[in-house]
Design a protein around this motif. Sequence first.
Motif, PDB file in Angstrom:
ATOM      1  N   VAL A 146       8.513 -14.241  -2.588  1.00 25.37           N
ATOM      2  CA  VAL A 146       7.557 -13.755  -3.582  1.00 25.37           C
ATOM      3  C   VAL A 146       7.403 -12.235  -3.483  1.00 25.37           C
ATOM      4  CG1 VAL A 146       5.118 -13.761  -4.252  1.00 25.37           C
ATOM      5  CG2 VAL A 146       6.286 -15.910  -3.782  1.00 25.37           C
ATOM      6  N   ASN A 147       7.261 -11.727  -2.275  1.00 23.57           N
ATOM      7  CA  ASN A 147       7.038 -10.290  -2.129  1.00 23.57           C
ATOM      8  C   ASN A 147       8.292  -9.482  -2.454  1.00 23.57           C
ATOM      9  OD1 ASN A 147       4.308 -10.487  -1.452  1.00 23.57           O
ATOM     10  ND2 ASN A 147       4.785 -10.906   0.673  1.00 23.57           N
ATOM     11  N   THR A 148       9.467 -10.027  -2.193  1.00 24.73           N
ATOM     12  CA  THR A 148      10.685  -9.331  -2.606  1.00 24.73           C
ATOM     13  C   THR A 148      10.792  -9.285  -4.119  1.00 24.73           C
ATOM     14  OG1 THR A 148      11.842  -9.989  -0.583  1.00 24.73           O
ATOM     15  CG2 THR A 148      13.207  -9.296  -2.434  1.00 24.73           C
ATOM     16  N   LEU A 149      10.425 -10.364  -4.783  1.00 22.00           N
ATOM     17  CA  LEU A 149      10.441 -10.361  -6.251  1.00 22.00           C
ATOM     18  C   LEU A 149       9.443  -9.350  -6.811  1.00 22.00           C
ATOM     19  CD1 LEU A 149      10.782 -14.176  -7.035  1.00 22.00           C
ATOM     20  CD2 LEU A 149      12.362 -12.360  -7.737  1.00 22.00           C
ATOM     21  N   ALA A 192       1.854  -5.393   7.434  1.00 26.39           N
ATOM     22  CA  ALA A 192       2.959  -6.215   7.936  1.00 26.39           C
ATOM     23  C   ALA A 192       3.650  -6.974   6.817  1.00 26.39           C
ATOM     24  CB  ALA A 192       2.447  -7.179   8.996  1.00 26.39           C
ATOM     25  N   ILE A 193       2.882  -7.708   6.034  1.00 27.58           N
ATOM     26  CA  ILE A 193       3.411  -8.466   4.901  1.00 27.58           C
ATOM     27  C   ILE A 193       3.158  -7.628   3.665  1.00 27.58           C
ATOM     28  CG2 ILE A 193       3.444 -10.659   3.693  1.00 27.58           C
ATOM     29  CD1 ILE A 193       4.116 -10.921   6.660  1.00 27.58           C
ATOM     30  N   ARG A 194       4.183  -6.945   3.188  1.00 24.66           N
ATOM     31  CA  ARG A 194       4.033  -5.968   2.122  1.00 24.66           C
ATOM     32  C   ARG A 194       4.256  -6.623   0.764  1.00 24.66           C
ATOM     33  NH1 ARG A 194       3.669  -0.743   0.782  1.00 24.66           N
ATOM     34  NH2 ARG A 194       5.053   0.130  -0.807  1.00 24.66           N
ATOM     35  N   GLY A 195       3.235  -6.589  -0.074  1.00 27.57           N
ATOM     36  CA  GLY A 195       3.366  -7.189  -1.393  1.00 27.57           C
ATOM     37  C   GLY A 195       2.280  -6.747  -2.340  1.00 27.57           C
ATOM     38  N   LEU A 196       2.445  -7.136  -3.593  1.00 25.21           N
ATOM     39  CA  LEU A 196       1.496  -6.793  -4.650  1.00 25.21           C
ATOM     40  C   LEU A 196       0.504  -7.914  -4.866  1.00 25.21           C
ATOM     41  CD1 LEU A 196       4.162  -5.471  -7.189  1.00 25.21           C
ATOM     42  CD2 LEU A 196       2.614  -4.063  -5.829  1.00 25.21           C
ATOM     43  N   THR A 197      -0.676  -7.577  -5.340  1.00 22.95           N
ATOM     44  CA  THR A 197      -1.652  -8.605  -5.681  1.00 22.95           C
ATOM     45  C   THR A 197      -1.293  -9.270  -7.005  1.00 22.95           C
ATOM     46  OG1 THR A 197      -3.069  -6.968  -6.776  1.00 22.95           O
ATOM     47  CG2 THR A 197      -3.520  -7.444  -4.456  1.00 22.95           C
ATOM     48  N   GLU A 198      -0.715  -8.509  -7.920  1.00 25.25           N
ATOM     49  CA  GLU A 198      -0.209  -9.046  -9.174  1.00 25.25           C
ATOM     50  C   GLU A 198       0.741  -8.021  -9.791  1.00 25.25           C
ATOM     51  OE1 GLU A 198      -3.371  -9.711 -11.963  1.00 25.25           O
ATOM     52  OE2 GLU A 198      -3.845  -7.588 -12.179  1.00 25.25           O
ATOM     53  N   LEU A 199       1.554  -8.484 -10.716  1.00 23.96           N
ATOM     54  CA  LEU A 199       2.478  -7.601 -11.436  1.00 23.96           C
ATOM     55  C   LEU A 199       2.545  -8.088 -12.885  1.00 23.96           C
ATOM     56  CD1 LEU A 199       4.413  -5.201 -11.221  1.00 23.96           C
ATOM     57  CD2 LEU A 199       6.252  -6.827 -10.742  1.00 23.96           C
ATOM     58  N   ARG A 200       1.654  -7.540 -13.695  1.00 23.26           N
ATOM     59  CA  ARG A 200       1.541  -8.000 -15.074  1.00 23.26           C
ATOM     60  C   ARG A 200       2.605  -7.316 -15.932  1.00 23.26           C
ATOM     61  NH1 ARG A 200      -1.990 -11.407 -16.083  1.00 23.26           N
ATOM     62  NH2 ARG A 200      -1.819 -11.096 -18.326  1.00 23.26           N
ATOM     63  N   LEU A 201       3.374  -8.133 -16.635  1.00 19.96           N
ATOM     64  CA  LEU A 201       4.478  -7.665 -17.449  1.00 19.96           C
ATOM     65  C   LEU A 201       4.268  -8.033 -18.920  1.00 19.96           C
ATOM     66  CD1 LEU A 201       7.440  -8.825 -15.174  1.00 19.96           C
ATOM     67  CD2 LEU A 201       6.394  -6.562 -15.266  1.00 19.96           C
ATOM     68  N   SER A 202       4.714  -7.180 -19.778  1.00 21.09           N
ATOM     69  CA  SER A 202       4.703  -7.421 -21.222  1.00 21.09           C
ATOM     70  C   SER A 202       6.144  -7.583 -21.672  1.00 21.09           C
ATOM     71  CB  SER A 202       4.048  -6.273 -21.957  1.00 21.09           C
ATOM     72  OG  SER A 202       4.144  -6.451 -23.350  1.00 21.09           O
ATOM     73  N   ASP A 234      12.406  -1.863  -0.221  1.00 15.48           N
ATOM     74  CA  ASP A 234      10.954  -2.018  -0.024  1.00 15.48           C
ATOM     75  C   ASP A 234      10.722  -3.327   0.710  1.00 15.48           C
ATOM     76  OD1 ASP A 234       8.284  -1.456  -0.118  1.00 15.48           O
ATOM     77  OD2 ASP A 234       8.052  -1.738  -2.279  1.00 15.48           O
ATOM     78  N   SER A 235      10.866  -3.280   2.022  1.00 13.71           N
ATOM     79  CA  SER A 235      10.918  -4.482   2.857  1.00 13.71           C
ATOM     80  C   SER A 235       9.652  -5.325   2.741  1.00 13.71           C
ATOM     81  CB  SER A 235      11.117  -4.090   4.327  1.00 13.71           C
ATOM     82  OG  SER A 235      12.311  -3.377   4.505  1.00 13.71           O
ATOM     83  N   PRO A 236       9.788  -6.624   2.460  1.00 14.67           N
ATOM     84  CA  PRO A 236       8.607  -7.493   2.414  1.00 14.67           C
ATOM     85  C   PRO A 236       7.970  -7.689   3.783  1.00 14.67           C
ATOM     86  CG  PRO A 236      10.606  -8.795   2.230  1.00 14.67           C
ATOM     87  CD  PRO A 236      11.025  -7.364   2.147  1.00 14.67           C
ATOM     88  N   LEU A 237       8.783  -7.563   4.846  1.00 15.08           N
ATOM     89  CA  LEU A 237       8.270  -7.608   6.219  1.00 15.08           C
ATOM     90  C   LEU A 237       8.459  -6.228   6.818  1.00 15.08           C
ATOM     91  CD1 LEU A 237       7.157  -9.234   8.644  1.00 15.08           C
ATOM     92  CD2 LEU A 237       9.535  -9.718   9.282  1.00 15.08           C
ATOM     93  N   GLN A 238       7.366  -5.580   7.194  1.00 17.59           N
ATOM     94  CA  GLN A 238       7.436  -4.193   7.650  1.00 17.59           C
ATOM     95  C   GLN A 238       7.610  -4.053   9.159  1.00 17.59           C
ATOM     96  OE1 GLN A 238       7.145  -0.961   5.962  1.00 17.59           O
ATOM     97  NE2 GLN A 238       7.972  -2.245   4.328  1.00 17.59           N
ATOM     98  N   TYR A 239       7.309  -5.084   9.903  1.00 15.17           N
ATOM     99  CA  TYR A 239       7.551  -4.960  11.346  1.00 15.17           C
ATOM    100  C   TYR A 239       7.718  -6.328  11.987  1.00 15.17           C
ATOM    101  CZ  TYR A 239       2.888  -6.396  13.066  1.00 15.17           C
ATOM    102  OH  TYR A 239       1.765  -7.113  13.393  1.00 15.17           O
ATOM    103  N   PHE A 240       8.325  -6.293  13.168  1.00 12.35           N
ATOM    104  CA  PHE A 240       8.537  -7.491  13.985  1.00 12.35           C
ATOM    105  C   PHE A 240       8.401  -7.012  15.423  1.00 12.35           C
ATOM    106  CE2 PHE A 240      11.328 -11.176  15.330  1.00 12.35           C
ATOM    107  CZ  PHE A 240      10.612 -12.167  14.679  1.00 12.35           C
TER     108      PHE A 240
END
Length: 409
Positions: free
Chosen positions: A255-258, A397-407, A293-299
């Motif tokens: 999901v976060n990569t998308l 750590a878990i890098r992602g968006l809260t939403e991505l609204r598209l038209s 834009d890595s979905p996982l920023q650290y390990f």
Amino acid sequence: MSDVERLVDELDFYDPAFIDDPYPTLGRLREATPIFHNPRTGQWMLTRFDDVYETLRDRRLGRVYDHLYSHEELGQPGPDPRWASFNQHEKWSLLSLEPPDHTRIRRLVSKVFTPRSVTALEPRIADLSRELAERCREMGTFDLLSDYAQLFSVAVVGEVLGIPRRDTHLLLDWSHAIVKMYEFTVPEELKVRAETAAREFIDYTKALIEDKRRSPDGTLVSKLVETSDAGDRLSNDEIVSTTMVLLEAGHEATVNTLGNGTRALLRYRDQWRRMVSGDVDAATATEELLRYDSPLQYFNRWVLEGGVEIAGRPMAVGDDVVMLFGSAQRDPRRFESPDRLDVGRGDPTHIGFGGGIHFCVGAPLARAELAVAFADLVRYFPDMELAEEPARHQAFAIRGLTELRLSVN
């Protein structure tokens, strides 16, 4: 104060500006030093690709230490009893195990994620994506994350595991709550939510196991149950943790990569046009979007033996080493013009899926999902635009968006 000390002192993993775009700050640190000690977290942090790559594979380090040392021996606090369900969920997770337990469980799970088995799943993956994409196209304006990516990812992983699609909303809620525990600092309120989610998810998975025991269906959970019953090799607790981590890791990363990837493509529309024109296919672009834009920023890993040296610095047994994936993926020593999005780069040797024995077991499935998803974005929404500026989860750590609204009209 030295330049490195000043940069480390200014580093704030929860500054909204940093979360929005951490790469300039990480870049300055990376060019200043390959390794630094973070006094706020008590950890050593690696910034450069080669050091991260080698540390992922160094068997003198491990994801956990308690199979060799007590908490007291390493001066670490033991598990907090308030979070007993979360700790139980982690105990047999593939991400937290070391051999021989890791070897035993991974060998069984790997049989399901072979290239051949993923190829067999591709028609179903394509059907699920098409169903959701057509629904989104009818909506005109939609949230890529909640209306497509989350439903798509959890449906695919759910089918692999053998979880009914009607329960996907439960899985989404539990996963979102639990992964908050992987940040450097977790507020008490989020810990309580994660503990509740872990307890409910464990109870659900135990019931699922019993269902598969009564009615085997050839899905992953069913196969793990059959193996356990036949050879007494996997306990219920091991199957529970395995099921949970496969759902959480597979779902969140996809999901976060998308989300991150689509946001980058809309920011650099020349790269999006390369995909729309057919100049670059979705599978090739997927590798770059995982890197950029890595979905996982650290390990992190623990030093388990004496004599370990990382980035030229001697390490002590019990040192906690953080590998900053986002920094390593932008290292100019490894990638040419690393801050430039180049969907045709096609380099699959990034560390978006980790490395060593903890390389993501579901990587073949994730790649297949992402390739289908980005191909369908091209097919259904070639002229898509941002409907509004997206916001990011306030987490590192878990890098992602809260939403991505598209038209798409």
